[in-house]
Design a protein around this motif. Sequence first.
Motif, PDB file in Angstrom:
ATOM      1  N   VAL A  78       4.862 -15.157  -9.874  1.00 58.74           N
ATOM      2  CA  VAL A  78       5.919 -14.239  -9.438  1.00 58.74           C
ATOM      3  C   VAL A  78       5.316 -13.182  -8.517  1.00 58.74           C
ATOM      4  N   LEU A  79       6.036 -12.863  -7.436  1.00 59.01           N
ATOM      5  CA  LEU A  79       5.699 -11.729  -6.590  1.00 59.01           C
ATOM      6  C   LEU A  79       6.822 -10.711  -6.679  1.00 59.01           C
ATOM      7  N   ARG A  80       6.432  -9.416  -6.790  1.00 58.69           N
ATOM      8  CA  ARG A  80       7.429  -8.337  -6.837  1.00 58.69           C
ATOM      9  C   ARG A  80       6.957  -7.166  -5.992  1.00 58.69           C
ATOM     10  N   GLY A  81       7.876  -6.613  -5.209  1.00 59.00           N
ATOM     11  CA  GLY A  81       7.644  -5.378  -4.476  1.00 59.00           C
ATOM     12  C   GLY A  81       8.709  -4.381  -4.866  1.00 59.00           C
ATOM     13  N   ALA A  82       8.719  -3.241  -4.207  1.00 59.99           N
ATOM     14  CA  ALA A  82       9.686  -2.205  -4.560  1.00 59.99           C
ATOM     15  C   ALA A  82      11.126  -2.677  -4.380  1.00 59.99           C
ATOM     16  N   VAL A  83      11.381  -3.480  -3.327  1.00 56.30           N
ATOM     17  CA  VAL A  83      12.753  -3.912  -3.059  1.00 56.30           C
ATOM     18  C   VAL A  83      12.871  -5.418  -2.864  1.00 56.30           C
ATOM     19  N   ILE A  84      11.807  -6.163  -3.104  1.00 58.03           N
ATOM     20  CA  ILE A  84      11.869  -7.627  -3.034  1.00 58.03           C
ATOM     21  C   ILE A  84      11.349  -8.224  -4.332  1.00 58.03           C
ATOM     22  N   GLY A  85      11.824  -9.433  -4.622  1.00 62.77           N
ATOM     23  CA  GLY A  85      11.385 -10.116  -5.818  1.00 62.77           C
ATOM     24  C   GLY A  85      12.337  -9.895  -6.984  1.00 62.77           C
ATOM     25  N   GLU A 172       1.704 -10.984  -8.466  1.00 66.49           N
ATOM     26  CA  GLU A 172       1.269 -10.047  -7.437  1.00 66.49           C
ATOM     27  C   GLU A 172       2.332  -8.964  -7.263  1.00 66.49           C
ATOM     28  N   GLN A 173       1.871  -7.728  -7.244  1.00 71.29           N
ATOM     29  CA  GLN A 173       2.712  -6.572  -6.908  1.00 71.29           C
ATOM     30  C   GLN A 173       2.242  -6.112  -5.548  1.00 71.29           C
ATOM     31  N   VAL A 174       3.201  -5.878  -4.620  1.00 67.03           N
ATOM     32  CA  VAL A 174       2.798  -5.635  -3.239  1.00 67.03           C
ATOM     33  C   VAL A 174       3.449  -4.384  -2.648  1.00 67.03           C
ATOM     34  N   GLY A 175       2.676  -3.693  -1.806  1.00 68.71           N
ATOM     35  CA  GLY A 175       3.191  -2.699  -0.896  1.00 68.71           C
ATOM     36  C   GLY A 175       3.847  -1.463  -1.458  1.00 68.71           C
ATOM     37  N   SER A 176       3.345  -0.926  -2.583  1.00 68.59           N
ATOM     38  CA  SER A 176       3.908   0.314  -3.118  1.00 68.59           C
ATOM     39  C   SER A 176       3.273   1.513  -2.429  1.00 68.59           C
ATOM     40  N   THR A 177       4.086   2.308  -1.755  1.00 70.86           N
ATOM     41  CA  THR A 177       3.594   3.447  -0.977  1.00 70.86           C
ATOM     42  C   THR A 177       2.945   4.504  -1.869  1.00 70.86           C
ATOM     43  N   VAL A 178       1.769   4.984  -1.455  1.00 66.88           N
ATOM     44  CA  VAL A 178       1.086   6.054  -2.185  1.00 66.88           C
ATOM     45  C   VAL A 178       1.679   7.413  -1.816  1.00 66.88           C
ATOM     46  N   ASP A 179       1.786   7.678  -0.506  1.00 72.10           N
ATOM     47  CA  ASP A 179       2.297   8.970  -0.031  1.00 72.10           C
ATOM     48  C   ASP A 179       3.249   8.693   1.131  1.00 72.10           C
ATOM     49  N   ARG A 180       4.546   8.828   0.895  1.00 79.28           N
ATOM     50  CA  ARG A 180       5.542   8.455   1.902  1.00 79.28           C
ATOM     51  C   ARG A 180       5.526   9.353   3.135  1.00 79.28           C
ATOM     52  N   PHE A 181       4.803  10.453   3.092  1.00 77.81           N
ATOM     53  CA  PHE A 181       4.744  11.350   4.243  1.00 77.81           C
ATOM     54  C   PHE A 181       3.616  10.991   5.211  1.00 77.81           C
ATOM     55  N   GLU A 182       2.814  10.000   4.862  1.00 79.36           N
ATOM     56  CA  GLU A 182       1.725   9.550   5.733  1.00 79.36           C
ATOM     57  C   GLU A 182       2.254   8.552   6.756  1.00 79.36           C
ATOM     58  N   GLY A 183       1.675   8.563   7.954  1.00 82.23           N
ATOM     59  CA  GLY A 183       2.009   7.562   8.958  1.00 82.23           C
ATOM     60  C   GLY A 183       3.283   7.869   9.722  1.00 82.23           C
ATOM     61  N   ASN A 184       3.796   6.840  10.423  1.00 81.05           N
ATOM     62  CA  ASN A 184       4.987   7.022  11.272  1.00 81.05           C
ATOM     63  C   ASN A 184       6.057   5.969  11.013  1.00 81.05           C
ATOM     64  N   THR A 185       6.165   5.527   9.746  1.00 78.95           N
ATOM     65  CA  THR A 185       7.138   4.485   9.404  1.00 78.95           C
ATOM     66  C   THR A 185       8.176   4.966   8.394  1.00 78.95           C
ATOM     67  N   ALA A 186       8.370   6.275   8.315  1.00 83.60           N
ATOM     68  CA  ALA A 186       9.348   6.849   7.380  1.00 83.60           C
ATOM     69  C   ALA A 186       9.044   6.444   5.936  1.00 83.60           C
ATOM     70  N   GLY A 187       7.744   6.343   5.631  1.00 83.24           N
ATOM     71  CA  GLY A 187       7.340   6.036   4.266  1.00 83.24           C
ATOM     72  C   GLY A 187       7.294   4.565   3.921  1.00 83.24           C
ATOM     73  N   LYS A 188       7.617   3.694   4.860  1.00 87.97           N
ATOM     74  CA  LYS A 188       7.613   2.245   4.591  1.00 87.97           C
ATOM     75  C   LYS A 188       6.212   1.690   4.807  1.00 87.97           C
TER      76      LYS A 188
END
Length: 250
Positions: A78-85, A172-188
């Motif tokens: 099984v694979l799970r992410g915040a909004v998939i799986g 597998e758990q994938v792609g959970s954001t550590v700090d949504r204020f980092e970068g330029n993808t609106a936290g994605k």
Amino acid sequence: MRVIVCLLSAVVGTTGVGAFSVQTTPVKSTVSKSPIFETLKFDGAPTFDVLAKTREHVELQMSTGGKVPEEMYAKDYVLRGAVIGPLTRKDLTDTQAGFDLLTAFDTNIDTFGYTIDPENPYRCFYFQRWRAVHNGPLQVGGRTIEATHNEMEAPVSTFSMVWTPEQKIIYEQVGSTVDRFEGNTAGKAAVFGLLHTAGVMLPGGPGSNTFRFLQRLGHVFKNGRSFSEEEDIPSWWASKSRGADPTDQF
């Protein structure tokens, strides 16, 4: 609600986050409240180096563009992410085939911080920082998005991998954001950061009714899968949350 917010602000503001690290009473039990994560502890200690095995697998993914031998995965994977799986291995590979990310983006992924879960020796965590440039056409949802040449810096995200005693990847758990204020993808983070950079603005996160509706609508039109069919989801996956559904409480 206002009282609760004021109290939380006062506590954090006067004592700092460190105040919450003081343990005044012993933990009564390390048994997972979620049956999923208790199941994934298996019985006995691993007979192999889980951290080394995870690092080896991630490096193979990076060097082959994700083309790794299917025998490395358990049949009830099984694979799970915040909004998939939850996604089975077949549904994951079929859905990924509809996204031409390798040719659409020039991507650099920095992987670091491998560590074993102190409560589950079969589980290894690691971090990734994704940077990319959208330099080619992107096929997504039956349409083509031409190169925008936008640069992406996604926030650092966490991943985890659980192995079986037979040295197969079961979760597998994938792609959970550590700090949504980092970068330029609106936290994605990760793949969702790439889509954001190409101009695919997904509506909301976990619990978003709009996002939940669109995921189910996508299934009707057969635009890949956000989560697998009920009959295909392994029985050990006890959560009833699907895709962007709210997290269930055990």
